[in-house]
Design a protein around this motif. Structure first.
Motif, short mmCIF file in Angstrom:
data_model
loop_
_atom_site.label_atom_id
_atom_site.label_comp_id
_atom_site.label_asym_id
_atom_site.label_seq_id
_atom_site.Cartn_x
_atom_site.Cartn_y
_atom_site.Cartn_z
N MET A 1 0.84 -1.19 0.00
CA MET A 1 0.00 0.00 0.00
C MET A 1 0.87 1.24 0.00
O MET A 1 1.79 1.38 0.80
N THR A 2 0.58 2.15 -0.92
CA THR A 2 1.25 3.45 -0.93
C THR A 2 0.21 4.50 -0.56
O THR A 2 -0.84 4.59 -1.19
N THR A 3 0.47 5.29 0.48
CA THR A 3 -0.48 6.29 0.92
C THR A 3 -0.36 7.54 0.06
O THR A 3 0.55 7.68 -0.77
N VAL A 4 -1.28 8.48 0.27
CA VAL A 4 -1.25 9.73 -0.49
C VAL A 4 0.02 10.52 -0.22
O VAL A 4 0.41 11.39 -1.00
N LYS A 5 0.70 10.22 0.90
CA LYS A 5 1.97 10.87 1.20
C LYS A 5 3.15 10.15 0.55
O LYS A 5 4.29 10.61 0.66
N GLY A 6 2.88 9.03 -0.10
CA GLY A 6 3.95 8.28 -0.74
C GLY A 6 4.62 7.26 0.17
O GLY A 6 5.62 6.64 -0.22
N PHE A 7 4.09 7.07 1.37
CA PHE A 7 4.68 6.10 2.31
C PHE A 7 4.24 4.69 1.95
O PHE A 7 3.06 4.45 1.66
N THR A 8 5.18 3.75 2.00
CA THR A 8 4.85 2.34 1.77
C THR A 8 5.01 1.50 3.05
O THR A 8 4.55 0.37 3.10
N TYR A 9 5.68 2.06 4.05
CA TYR A 9 5.82 1.40 5.35
C TYR A 9 6.28 2.46 6.35
O TYR A 9 6.57 3.62 5.96
N PHE A 10 6.36 2.10 7.64
CA PHE A 10 6.79 3.09 8.63
C PHE A 10 7.68 2.43 9.68
O PHE A 10 7.69 1.20 9.86
N VAL A 11 8.44 3.26 10.37
CA VAL A 11 9.25 2.81 11.49
C VAL A 11 8.94 3.71 12.68
O VAL A 11 8.82 4.92 12.55
N LEU A 12 8.76 3.08 13.83
CA LEU A 12 8.56 3.79 15.08
C LEU A 12 9.88 3.77 15.83
O LEU A 12 10.29 2.76 16.39
N LEU A 13 10.59 4.88 15.82
CA LEU A 13 11.89 5.00 16.48
C LEU A 13 11.68 5.36 17.93
O LEU A 13 11.14 6.43 18.26
N ALA A 14 12.09 4.48 18.82
CA ALA A 14 11.81 4.66 20.24
C ALA A 14 12.92 4.00 21.04
O ALA A 14 13.97 3.64 20.50
N GLU A 15 12.70 3.83 22.33
CA GLU A 15 13.60 3.12 23.21
C GLU A 15 12.77 2.34 24.22
O GLU A 15 11.56 2.52 24.33
N MET A 16 13.43 1.49 24.98
CA MET A 16 12.73 0.75 26.03
C MET A 16 12.13 1.72 27.03
O MET A 16 12.74 2.72 27.39
N ARG A 17 10.91 1.42 27.45
CA ARG A 17 10.21 2.17 28.49
C ARG A 17 9.85 3.59 28.06
O ARG A 17 9.79 4.50 28.87
N THR A 18 9.61 3.79 26.77
CA THR A 18 9.15 5.10 26.31
C THR A 18 7.68 5.07 25.92
O THR A 18 7.15 6.09 25.46
N GLY A 19 7.02 3.92 26.08
CA GLY A 19 5.62 3.81 25.73
C GLY A 19 5.38 3.23 24.34
O GLY A 19 4.29 3.37 23.80
N SER A 20 6.37 2.55 23.80
CA SER A 20 6.23 2.04 22.43
C SER A 20 5.21 0.91 22.33
O SER A 20 4.54 0.76 21.30
N ASN A 21 5.08 0.08 23.37
CA ASN A 21 4.05 -0.95 23.35
C ASN A 21 2.66 -0.33 23.29
O ASN A 21 1.78 -0.80 22.56
N LEU A 22 2.47 0.72 24.07
CA LEU A 22 1.18 1.42 24.08
C LEU A 22 0.89 2.04 22.73
O LEU A 22 -0.22 1.91 22.19
N LEU A 23 1.89 2.72 22.16
CA LEU A 23 1.68 3.36 20.87
C LEU A 23 1.42 2.32 19.79
O LEU A 23 0.56 2.52 18.90
N GLU A 24 2.11 1.19 19.83
CA GLU A 24 1.85 0.13 18.86
C GLU A 24 0.41 -0.37 18.97
O GLU A 24 -0.27 -0.54 17.95
N ALA A 25 -0.05 -0.60 20.20
CA ALA A 25 -1.42 -1.07 20.38
C ALA A 25 -2.42 -0.07 19.81
O ALA A 25 -3.42 -0.47 19.19
N ASN A 26 -2.16 1.20 20.01
CA ASN A 26 -3.08 2.23 19.50
C ASN A 26 -3.02 2.34 17.99
O ASN A 26 -4.05 2.55 17.33
#
Length: 475
Positions: A1-26
């Motif tokens: 899938m290519t979005t209207v912004k031209g993105f075909t995938y994404f990366v969530l750049l984070a660290e341990m204990r920054t809330g990345s599990n929560l953001l992934e779930a959302n």
């Protein structure tokens, strides 16, 4: 899938204990969005306990991470993954240089993330789905450990910032406190080019430690000392145009009675003996040596100790590699390396803390050869793990030390009996002999050394052999 912004995938750049599990779930609440966990975590693939993702096994990913990355690109909808500073470094340049990869950067107050990490390590609870199962612990704040935590976070953030600037891209920044905010999350979806919106967040995960900081720390007053160690405005740095380097300044040790400092390298074979010798000069215990230097306090020490003499110690690359393997990997301190040896080289090591009776010379020889192959691959950027000081090139570490201040002597550990006392000539003082007690080890390099081990050692540490002048190990 290519979005209207031209993105075909994404990366969530984070660290341990920054809330990345929560953001992934959302993120996974949005139609058309899929976050696939820590796809390039060296310890697992996707989520804890998994050894396969999108038809790619962990072993296959270790050999070549790019088929998995391509699978994420081709996934239905817009898919992505979480990426931390210690995940597979081989893919970072590719994803950062790719404008079709949307970059989401999640940040959190480093003090909160540090305390949260300490509590998670103490309780072994990394996610909370039901408050009835919540585990609590009060932890101790360590100023030096916190300084290293902040330095590690900042180094990765600065690297990401530079890569974005050089490639002319931007990212979507989101703070920990906004990871559960519906309006911010809907704005993130629009930025990704997704039409879907949500009315509520996942609800699958709960905040684990909402208590005030003073209730979570057993030594809250130590926080003030920890903050004082941080040079927030980089005032101690001398202006210049050399690239910034990292380092282990906190590991330096200095005598109190004369201006003598030791700059240890990672994986130092004789560190304990050297520190005992220095403590003997002061007539005190090893723990009384000056230590826990910050960049600022190290500069202060240099300024207030004219005529100072600093030294470092190198070891034969094979001797050092065997020391690190036996004392760290074999006895369980490097779980990620142990997992690598098991997955890639089919090496089974005794469980941490278990008797070593069944681990004999033949098993030790095979496992150490696997470790040398791992080091070779790791130093050449061919594994999913970061290079750690314990097995990094000594020659590179010496260059790093020299970049922060003059180092007068680089000594070989097989010559310390003569060379350490001679340092006194440069200080105008007679120093005591260096005569450490002999240590007995059942598993020695001598008992397993052969031509293949030498060849593997040279393949891994060829630069150290060349730059430091070492020849074949002779026992």
């Amino acid at each position: 899938m290519t979005t209207v912004k031209g993105f075909t995938y994404f990366v969530l750049l984070a660290e341990m204990r920054t809330g990345s599990n929560l953001l992934e779930a959302n993120l996974n609440e949005f139609d058309g969005l899929t976050c696939l966990g820590e796809a390039f975590n060296p310890a697992f693939i996707g989520h804890q306990g998994c050894d396969e993702l999108l038809g790619v096994t962990q072993k296959q990913r270790e050999e070549n991470p790019f088929p998995l990355l391509e699978g994420i690109r081709q996934h239905d909808g817009l898919a992505g993954f979480r990426f931390f500073h210690d995940h597979d470094p081989r893919i970072l340049p590719t994803i950062m240089d790719d404008p079709c990869c949307a970059k989401i950067i999640l940040t959190r107050n480093p003090l909160d993330s540090y305390v949260s990490l300490k509590i998670a390590q103490a309780t072994q609870q990394w996610k909370l789905g039901d408050v009835k199962t919540k585990r609590s612990a009060q932890v101790a704040f360590d100023p030096v450990e916190f300084e290293n935590h902040v330095a590690q976070l900042q180094a990765f953030q600065l690297r990401i910032q530079r890569m974005l600037q050089e490639s002319g891209q931007t990212a979507f920044y989101i703070a920990y406190d906004d990871a559960n905010d519906v309006q911010v999350l809907n704005g993130l979806a629009r930025w990704l080019g997704i039409d879907a919106q949500i009315e509520k967040t996942s609800g699958k995960l709960k905040r684990q430690n909402p208590e005030p900081l003073e209730q979570k720390l057993s030594n809250y007053d130590a926080v003030r000392d920890g903050m004082a160690r941080l040079d927030r405005f980089n005032l101690s740095r001398t202006p210049g145009f050399e690239p910034l380097r990292g380092g282990q300044i906190w590991a330096y040790r200095a005598c109190r009675s004369l201006p003598l400092a030791y700059a240890p390298l990672g994986g130092g074979v004789r560190d304990g003996d050297i520190l005992d010798w220095m403590a003997g000069i002061d007539g005190a215990a090893r723990g009384d040596l000056l230590h826990d230097f910050s960049p600022e306090s190290w500069q202060d020490w240099l300024r207030t100790n004219p005529g100072h003499l600093s030294f470092s110690v190198i070891s034969h690359p094979l001797e050092r590699a065997h020391y690190v393997y036996r004392n760290q990997v074999l006895h369980g301190a490097r779980e990620n390396v142990r997992r690598f040896l098991a997955h890639v080289y089919d090496v089974t090591l005794p469980e941490k803390g278990s008797p070593m009776d069944d681990y004999g010379v033949d098993e030790h020889c095979r496992a150490f050869k696997a470790f040398l192959r791992f080091v070779h691959a790791n130093l050449n950027g061919q594994t999913s793990m970061m290079t750690r000081p314990a097995w990094a090139l000594q020659s590179e570490q010496i260059a790093d030390i020299a970049s922060r201040g003059p180092i007068r002597h680089v000594l070989r550990d097989d010559m310390l009996r003569d060379s350490l006392p001679l340092l006194g000539a440069g200080l105008g003082r007679e120093l005591p002999p260096f005569d450490p007690p002999q240590k007995y080890y059942r598993l020695t390099l001598e008992s397993i050394y052969d031509a293949e081990i030498e060849s593997l050692g040279r393949a891994a540490y060829g630069e150290d052999y060349l730059r430091l002048g070492y020849v074949d190990w002779a026992g």
